[in-house]
Design a protein around this motif. Structure first.
Motif, PDB file in Angstrom:
ATOM      1  N   TYR A  29       0.860  -1.172   0.000  1.00 37.51           N
ATOM      2  CA  TYR A  29       0.000   0.000   0.000  1.00 37.51           C
ATOM      3  C   TYR A  29       0.901   1.228   0.000  1.00 37.51           C
ATOM      4  CZ  TYR A  29       1.453   0.129   4.828  1.00 37.51           C
ATOM      5  OH  TYR A  29       2.226   0.179   5.958  1.00 37.51           O
ATOM      6  N   VAL A  30       0.306   2.378  -0.244  1.00 38.45           N
ATOM      7  CA  VAL A  30       1.068   3.628  -0.190  1.00 38.45           C
ATOM      8  C   VAL A  30       0.625   4.408   1.039  1.00 38.45           C
ATOM      9  CG1 VAL A  30       1.432   3.741  -2.680  1.00 38.45           C
ATOM     10  CG2 VAL A  30      -0.583   4.846  -1.689  1.00 38.45           C
ATOM     11  N   SER A  31       1.431   5.371   1.426  1.00 32.18           N
ATOM     12  CA  SER A  31       1.082   6.214   2.568  1.00 32.18           C
ATOM     13  C   SER A  31      -0.156   7.046   2.245  1.00 32.18           C
ATOM     14  CB  SER A  31       2.257   7.151   2.897  1.00 32.18           C
ATOM     15  OG  SER A  31       2.420   8.108   1.848  1.00 32.18           O
ATOM     16  N   ALA A  32      -0.825   7.511   3.277  1.00 31.03           N
ATOM     17  CA  ALA A  32      -1.995   8.368   3.086  1.00 31.03           C
ATOM     18  C   ALA A  32      -1.605   9.629   2.317  1.00 31.03           C
ATOM     19  CB  ALA A  32      -2.613   8.720   4.432  1.00 31.03           C
ATOM     20  N   GLU A  33      -0.425  10.152   2.590  1.00 32.40           N
ATOM     21  CA  GLU A  33       0.038  11.358   1.903  1.00 32.40           C
ATOM     22  C   GLU A  33       0.216  11.102   0.408  1.00 32.40           C
ATOM     23  OE1 GLU A  33       3.633  14.649   2.105  1.00 32.40           O
ATOM     24  OE2 GLU A  33       3.639  12.977   3.502  1.00 32.40           O
ATOM     25  N   LEU A  34       0.840   9.983   0.049  1.00 34.06           N
ATOM     26  CA  LEU A  34       1.028   9.670  -1.361  1.00 34.06           C
ATOM     27  C   LEU A  34      -0.310   9.361  -2.026  1.00 34.06           C
ATOM     28  CD1 LEU A  34       2.746   9.265  -3.834  1.00 34.06           C
ATOM     29  CD2 LEU A  34       3.318   6.960  -3.005  1.00 34.06           C
ATOM     30  N   TYR A  35      -1.194   8.648  -1.341  1.00 28.68           N
ATOM     31  CA  TYR A  35      -2.518   8.352  -1.891  1.00 28.68           C
ATOM     32  C   TYR A  35      -3.254   9.652  -2.222  1.00 28.68           C
ATOM     33  CZ  TYR A  35      -7.082   6.160  -2.480  1.00 28.68           C
ATOM     34  OH  TYR A  35      -8.279   5.732  -2.997  1.00 28.68           O
ATOM     35  N   THR A  36      -3.161  10.613  -1.321  1.00 30.85           N
ATOM     36  CA  THR A  36      -3.805  11.910  -1.535  1.00 30.85           C
ATOM     37  C   THR A  36      -3.188  12.626  -2.728  1.00 30.85           C
ATOM     38  OG1 THR A  36      -4.354  12.083   0.804  1.00 30.85           O
ATOM     39  CG2 THR A  36      -4.344  14.132  -0.460  1.00 30.85           C
ATOM     40  N   ARG A  37      -1.861  12.551  -2.866  1.00 31.88           N
ATOM     41  CA  ARG A  37      -1.205  13.174  -4.022  1.00 31.88           C
ATOM     42  C   ARG A  37      -1.666  12.532  -5.327  1.00 31.88           C
ATOM     43  NH1 ARG A  37       4.749  13.407  -4.261  1.00 31.88           N
ATOM     44  NH2 ARG A  37       4.278  14.878  -5.906  1.00 31.88           N
ATOM     45  N   ILE A  38      -1.856  11.218  -5.326  1.00 33.26           N
ATOM     46  CA  ILE A  38      -2.301  10.536  -6.540  1.00 33.26           C
ATOM     47  C   ILE A  38      -3.756  10.901  -6.842  1.00 33.26           C
ATOM     48  CG2 ILE A  38      -2.663   8.291  -7.652  1.00 33.26           C
ATOM     49  CD1 ILE A  38       0.324   9.277  -7.321  1.00 33.26           C
ATOM     50  N   GLN A  39      -4.588  11.000  -5.821  1.00 36.14           N
ATOM     51  CA  GLN A  39      -5.963  11.473  -6.042  1.00 36.14           C
ATOM     52  C   GLN A  39      -5.948  12.867  -6.664  1.00 36.14           C
ATOM     53  OE1 GLN A  39      -7.686  11.026  -2.038  1.00 36.14           O
ATOM     54  NE2 GLN A  39      -9.209   9.712  -2.996  1.00 36.14           N
ATOM     55  N   GLN A  40      -5.084  13.750  -6.154  1.00 35.99           N
ATOM     56  CA  GLN A  40      -4.999  15.106  -6.696  1.00 35.99           C
ATOM     57  C   GLN A  40      -4.484  15.084  -8.134  1.00 35.99           C
ATOM     58  OE1 GLN A  40      -6.061  17.995  -4.935  1.00 35.99           O
ATOM     59  NE2 GLN A  40      -6.065  18.611  -7.090  1.00 35.99           N
ATOM     60  N   PHE A  41      -3.530  14.202  -8.425  1.00 34.92           N
ATOM     61  CA  PHE A  41      -3.045  14.047  -9.797  1.00 34.92           C
ATOM     62  C   PHE A  41      -4.211  13.738 -10.732  1.00 34.92           C
ATOM     63  CE2 PHE A  41      -2.028  10.927 -13.094  1.00 34.92           C
ATOM     64  CZ  PHE A  41      -1.170  11.667 -13.895  1.00 34.92           C
ATOM     65  N   TYR A  42      -5.041  12.767 -10.358  1.00 36.55           N
ATOM     66  CA  TYR A  42      -6.168  12.390 -11.218  1.00 36.55           C
ATOM     67  C   TYR A  42      -7.222  13.496 -11.287  1.00 36.55           C
ATOM     68  CZ  TYR A  42      -4.459   7.687 -12.031  1.00 36.55           C
ATOM     69  OH  TYR A  42      -3.703   6.609 -12.437  1.00 36.55           O
ATOM     70  N   ALA A  43      -7.482  14.169 -10.175  1.00 34.36           N
ATOM     71  CA  ALA A  43      -8.443  15.282 -10.208  1.00 34.36           C
ATOM     72  C   ALA A  43      -7.962  16.346 -11.190  1.00 34.36           C
ATOM     73  CB  ALA A  43      -8.622  15.868  -8.810  1.00 34.36           C
ATOM     74  N   ASP A  44      -6.677  16.666 -11.130  1.00 36.76           N
ATOM     75  CA  ASP A  44      -6.113  17.660 -12.046  1.00 36.76           C
ATOM     76  C   ASP A  44      -6.160  17.164 -13.485  1.00 36.76           C
ATOM     77  OD1 ASP A  44      -5.552  19.261  -9.832  1.00 36.76           O
ATOM     78  OD2 ASP A  44      -3.424  18.743  -9.794  1.00 36.76           O
ATOM     79  N   GLN A  45      -5.755  15.908 -13.707  1.00 35.66           N
ATOM     80  CA  GLN A  45      -5.712  15.363 -15.063  1.00 35.66           C
ATOM     81  C   GLN A  45      -7.101  15.340 -15.700  1.00 35.66           C
ATOM     82  OE1 GLN A  45      -5.128  11.120 -15.890  1.00 35.66           O
ATOM     83  NE2 GLN A  45      -3.392  11.701 -17.192  1.00 35.66           N
ATOM     84  N   MET A  46      -8.098  14.877 -14.958  1.00 35.72           N
ATOM     85  CA  MET A  46      -9.454  14.812 -15.507  1.00 35.72           C
ATOM     86  C   MET A  46      -9.994  16.211 -15.787  1.00 35.72           C
ATOM     87  SD  MET A  46     -10.002  11.617 -15.826  1.00 35.72           S
ATOM     88  CE  MET A  46      -8.824  10.362 -15.398  1.00 35.72           C
ATOM     89  N   ALA A  47      -9.712  17.165 -14.909  1.00 40.01           N
ATOM     90  CA  ALA A  47     -10.185  18.541 -15.122  1.00 40.01           C
ATOM     91  C   ALA A  47      -9.540  19.159 -16.360  1.00 40.01           C
ATOM     92  CB  ALA A  47      -9.908  19.394 -13.885  1.00 40.01           C
ATOM     93  N   LEU A  48      -8.263  18.872 -16.595  1.00 33.64           N
ATOM     94  CA  LEU A  48      -7.606  19.387 -17.801  1.00 33.64           C
ATOM     95  C   LEU A  48      -8.329  18.903 -19.048  1.00 33.64           C
ATOM     96  CD1 LEU A  48      -3.875  18.923 -16.752  1.00 33.64           C
ATOM     97  CD2 LEU A  48      -5.075  21.114 -17.072  1.00 33.64           C
TER      98      LEU A  48
END
Length: 147
Positions: free
Chosen positions: A15-34
């Motif tokens: 598993y990944v840390s909560a911090e990294l999981y949150t960063r990956i969620q933000q990556f996808y939120a940004d990517q989908m919005a673009l």
């Protein structure tokens, strides 16, 4: 305060840390919005230059061209498209990369009409870190109701 690196998963973890999981969620939120807002070049830049991508698109420029054409079509149709990504699973790999799986719904709304869910897809990505940023090195999509 965590002593784990925000970019790398803990050694030997499944598993990944909560911090990294949150960063990956933000990556996808940004990517989908673009994509949803028609920023084709910025969206294409979220992939590595040589990323493996469905539909035979083999370069970042090709992905940008495809995304731009799609955005222009939506403008002509007076339609908005939104991607909703959920049920995100993030797994660290021994080489420091990440494998992800998520369910993605696309919703299309033509001005003055009802919202329609147009696709339900399982998205699997191989994320690599380049210059301190996560990028998609490989993406596979499987639309529900297909093989």
């Amino acid at each position: 305060m965590s002593t784990e690196s925000p970019t790398q998963p803990p050694a030997g973890a499944d598993y990944v840390s909560a911090e990294l999981y949150t960063r990956i969620q933000q990556f996808y939120a940004d990517q989908m919005a673009l994509m949803d807002h028609g920023d084709a070049e910025a969206w294409a830049a979220t992939f590595t230059e040589d990323a493996v991508f469905p539909a035979g698109v083999t370069s970042r420029a090709g992905r940008a061209d495809s995304a731009r054409a799609h955005a222009e079509k939506l403008v002509l149709e007076k339609a908005d498209l939104r991607h909703w990504l959920g049920m995100l699973d993030v797994r660290p790999q021994p080489d420091g990369t990440l494998r992800t799986r998520a369910y993605v719904l696309t919703a299309r709304t033509v001005r003055g009409e009802e919202l329609r869910i147009t696709a339900s897809v399982v998205c699997r990505d191989h994320l690599v870190e380049e210059g301190g940023r996560w990028k998609v090195g490989e993406r596979t999509l499987r639309r529900d109701g297909t093989v």
